[in-house]
Design an enzyme around this catalytic site. Sequence first.
Site, short mmCIF file in Angstrom:
data_model
loop_
_atom_site.label_atom_id
_atom_site.label_comp_id
_atom_site.label_asym_id
_atom_site.label_seq_id
_atom_site.Cartn_x
_atom_site.Cartn_y
_atom_site.Cartn_z
CB ILE A 22 -0.95 -0.02 1.23
CG1 ILE A 22 -1.96 -1.18 1.09
CG2 ILE A 22 -1.66 1.31 1.39
CD1 ILE A 22 -2.79 -1.44 2.35
CG ASP A 67 12.72 0.47 13.40
OD1 ASP A 67 11.49 0.65 13.57
OD2 ASP A 67 13.35 -0.45 13.95
CB VAL A 68 8.04 4.07 12.34
CG1 VAL A 68 8.06 4.52 10.88
CG2 VAL A 68 7.35 2.72 12.50
CE1 TYR A 162 -2.49 -4.92 11.34
CE2 TYR A 162 -4.82 -5.44 11.12
CZ TYR A 162 -3.68 -4.81 10.64
OH TYR A 162 -3.74 -4.06 9.46
CE LYS A 166 -3.00 -1.29 11.21
NZ LYS A 166 -2.22 -0.22 10.55
P1 NDP Z 1 3.46 -4.69 3.70
O1 NDP Z 1 4.03 -5.58 4.75
O2 NDP Z 1 3.33 -5.18 2.31
O3 NDP Z 1 4.32 -3.34 3.65
C1 NDP Z 1 4.59 -2.61 4.83
C2 NDP Z 1 6.00 -2.09 4.76
O4 NDP Z 1 6.29 -1.41 6.01
C3 NDP Z 1 7.03 -3.22 4.64
O5 NDP Z 1 8.07 -2.85 3.76
C4 NDP Z 1 7.51 -3.33 6.07
O6 NDP Z 1 8.78 -3.97 6.22
C5 NDP Z 1 7.54 -1.88 6.48
N1 NDP Z 1 7.73 -1.73 7.91
C6 NDP Z 1 7.44 -2.64 8.88
N2 NDP Z 1 7.86 -2.21 10.07
C7 NDP Z 1 8.41 -0.98 9.86
C8 NDP Z 1 9.06 -0.07 10.71
N3 NDP Z 1 9.22 -0.32 12.01
N4 NDP Z 1 9.49 1.10 10.18
C9 NDP Z 1 9.35 1.37 8.86
N5 NDP Z 1 8.80 0.50 7.99
C10 NDP Z 1 8.32 -0.68 8.49
O7 NDP Z 1 2.06 -4.19 4.26
P2 NDP Z 1 0.77 -3.57 3.53
O8 NDP Z 1 1.18 -2.72 2.40
O9 NDP Z 1 -0.21 -4.63 3.33
O10 NDP Z 1 0.20 -2.68 4.72
C11 NDP Z 1 0.49 -1.31 4.87
C12 NDP Z 1 -0.38 -0.76 5.98
O11 NDP Z 1 -1.75 -1.02 5.70
C13 NDP Z 1 -0.12 -1.39 7.35
O12 NDP Z 1 -0.24 -0.39 8.34
C14 NDP Z 1 -1.23 -2.42 7.49
O13 NDP Z 1 -1.53 -2.71 8.82
C15 NDP Z 1 -2.35 -1.67 6.80
N6 NDP Z 1 -3.42 -2.53 6.32
C16 NDP Z 1 -3.15 -3.53 5.41
C17 NDP Z 1 -4.17 -4.32 4.97
C18 NDP Z 1 -3.94 -5.43 4.02
O14 NDP Z 1 -4.87 -6.25 3.85
N7 NDP Z 1 -2.78 -5.54 3.35
C19 NDP Z 1 -5.55 -4.14 5.43
C20 NDP Z 1 -5.71 -3.07 6.37
C21 NDP Z 1 -4.68 -2.30 6.78
P3 NDP Z 1 8.81 -5.52 6.70
O15 NDP Z 1 8.51 -6.34 5.49
O16 NDP Z 1 10.20 -5.70 7.21
O17 NDP Z 1 7.77 -5.69 7.79
#
Ligand code: NDP
Length: 258
Positions: A22, A67-68, A162, A166
Amino acid sequence: MYLEKLKLDGRVAVVTGGGQGIGAACAQALGEAGAKVVIAEVVPERAQACAAALVGQGLDVESVALDVTKSASVDAVAAKVAEDHGRIDILVNNAGVARSDVRAEDTSDAHWRFHMEVNVDGLFWCCRAFGRQMLAQGSGSIVNIGSMSGLIVNKPQPQSFYNASKAAVHHLTRSLAAEWGARGVRVNAVAPTYIETPLTSFGIKENPEMYKVWLDMTPMGRVGQPEEIASVVHFLASDAASLVTGAIVVADGGYTCW
Ligand code: NDP
């Protein structure tokens, strides 16, 4: 007049976790609308590759390692972006984690903390650091990626950690919107249904029975794509949403209707 409000020329946007899924779609949407986009991501190579691909499409995108969960690093990146570009207009708090399908009684301290540290603590550190810059400017738009899981309880996979994280994102969104509304900073959230990204591959790709339940529970009978969330983020980030703050915009294919 109306299309003009969706343009982001001259704006500076930061997307956390924007290296894939996303977040990457949000970076593209904001970039296509004219913004300078900074992808702030925990996996630097992923962020660099994503930024390079978008630059290849003619967009103005760069990446930074972040890293947030590390508040000092968040502060440093906010200061650096403000110094490099003079302003920060848009923050998309997208970084999030979901290691789902763990029952509450089996949830370890570490598993609980992991989700809270990324999804809640990290999101707040970013709102605080980038929000300070926006408050100093007197303008800005923060879009938090919440989830329908902050509104309903998913089936069949257990994921109380989770869901709670949220729900916290949603109420933090409303709290900050109320605090900062009179000072020019809008804060909104998007609550997506299941979106096809690496985060949901445990259901969509690896568990057909679970995936069937997900589709059966969704009036539109399908999961979403990252770009369907990015368009909502684009709207909320833009002047087209000038009266919108404290909103939790549900983009769920109807999931929460039933
Ligand atoms: P992805 O895991 O595909 O992408 C998320 C990215 O954020 C990854 O590159 C991940 O790295 C990175 N990340 C994780 N931890 C940190 C950190 N501490 N600091 C910086 N970056 C970090 O997730 P999505 O794109 O699916 O999801 C994005 C957002 O949308 C999230 O907040 C998720 O909860 C929310 N969401 C997603 C849904 C879905 O169905 N996909 C539905 C509803 C909400 P790494 O791979 O190392 O974790």
